[in-house]
Design an enzyme around this catalytic site. Structure first.
Site, PDB file in Angstrom:
ATOM      1  CE  LYS A 113      63.069 130.772  76.274  1.00 49.63           C
ATOM      2  NZ  LYS A 113      64.526 130.667  76.372  1.00 49.63           N
ATOM      3  CE  LYS A 192      58.171 140.739  85.927  1.00 45.86           C
ATOM      4  NZ  LYS A 192      58.910 140.664  84.716  1.00 45.86           N
ATOM      5  CE  LYS A 195      63.505 146.049  77.128  1.00 51.08           C
ATOM      6  NZ  LYS A 195      64.532 145.288  77.832  1.00 51.08           N
TER       7      LYS A 195
END
Ligand code: ADP
Ligand code: TRP
Length: 322
Positions: A113, A192, A195
């Site tokens: 991240k 897949k 969002k």
């Protein structure tokens, strides 16, 4: 009786992938009378990325409404919001003080991240400590999570071990339950459903909008009259997950015999969704139309959760010397 606990990041209205891949299986697991399930909305973890107060609130309601609409039993189990339990922040501090800095600095998810962001906040760094506090605060025994959370669970166990090593047996080391055979639900483009790929189906949309989303499923350009191969078609792949065996074999025959267009298949998929989830969609709308009802459920859960949390925390405080 095994105590099962898991946290749910609230990132908006759960899509069909979230429902079939996570929510429905978790609710099934909670129906086993030998288990007590604690499911909570990890809205403090969401704060590492969400900066909009209304969005944070809306996401929590939409996520909670989906769980409630799918019938999670909040009387036999606990359903609450992380931010309603202040005890979690206190335990997090105690865990911070027994956690070696390199353990956090080397975590995969932090490295991943932080390498993608311009501004890396300390919340992102201590994310695994809050997650450990979420688990250890309730003496949770089993934590069902996806593969991506495996390292966080190992870190939780290490923190419990470190605390117990310093202060004597206090915290329960939880077992992770990684579901290796997770069913991956494909999205409208065949990848897949996620969002982040904008390829999702939101079954809670009003009829017209839902139909539009389904009509947007990507298909090839085989002419209407020609026979088609069901196994490689994105519409059929989703239909197969929802329809009855009889409906599935009928659609298969239609594909193979020709004179059956993708529009027909999409219409059939739309009808199956409307039919199969009639109750869940109505319940979702009821909750979203009156968020007070959600609030009542979450407060009921928080009350029960805090009792457990205060008990464990008082054990911890005594050991520390407070
Ligand atoms: P998204 O990819 O849409 O951001 P999340 O990563 O927030 O979804 O996933 C929330 C939960 O839903 C996780 O338990 C994840 O494993 C499950 N999930 C998400 N997408 C799918 C999918 N396409 N198929 C099966 N499970 C999924
Ligand atoms: N980090 C988890 C995720 O992104 C959510 C989570 C927060 C969690 N606290 C937890 C999961 C405790 C299990 C147990 O999916």
């Amino acid at each position: 009786m095994a105590r099962i606990l898991t946290g749910i990041q609230s990132s908006g209205v759960p899509h069909l992938g979230n429902l079939l891949g996570a929510i429905v299986p978790a609710i099934e697991l909670s129906k086993d009378a030998n288990n007590e399930s604690l499911f909570f909305i990890a809205d403090m973890h969401s704060l590492t990325t969400i900066r909009d107060a209304n969005l944070l609130k809306e996401n929590t309601f939409a996520t909670a409404a989906a769980w409630l609409a799918f019938g999670f039993n909040t009387n036999d189990n606990l359903f609450y919001r992380q931010s309603d339990i202040p005890e979690v922040s206190e335990l997090m501090w105690y865990l911070n003080c027994v956690t070696p800095y390199p353990m956090l600095a080397n975590a995969h998810s932090f490295k991943d991240k932080s390498s993608k962001l311009h501004h890396v906040n300390a919340g992102l760094f201590t994310y695994p400590v809050l997650m450990a506090a979420d688990i250890l605060l309730y003496d949770a025994e089993i934590v069902p999570v996806g593969k991506d959370q495996k390292q966080h669970l190992e870190m939780t166990r290490d923190m419990a071990k470190a605390f117990n090593h310093t202060y004597g047996e206090t915290l329960i080391e939880p077992e992770s339950r990684i579901d290796e055979r997770v069913m991956i639900i494909p999205g409208t483009d065949g990848q897949k459903m996620s969002k982040s790929y904008d390829n999702f189906i939101n079954i809670f949309l009003p009829d017209k909008k839902l139909r539009k989303q389904i009509m947007g499923i990507q298909t090839d350009s085989t002419p209407m009259e020609d026979p088609k191969e069901p196994s490689t078609c994105n519409v059929f792949k989703i239909y197969k997950l929802l329809a009855t065996d009889k409906q599935i074999s009928e659609m298969e025959v239609n594909y193979k015999s020709g004179n059956y267009g993708y529009g027909h298949a999409k219409q059939a998929l739309y009808e199956v969704i409307i039919d199969k989830y009639e109750q869940e969609r109505a319940r979702f709308n009821k909750f979203m139309g009156n968020t007070e009802l959600i609030e009542i459920e979450l407060q009921k859960g928080a009350k029960k959760a805090r009792l457990i949390a205060q008990n464990v925390l008082s054990r911890v405080r005594t050991k520390i010397g407070y």
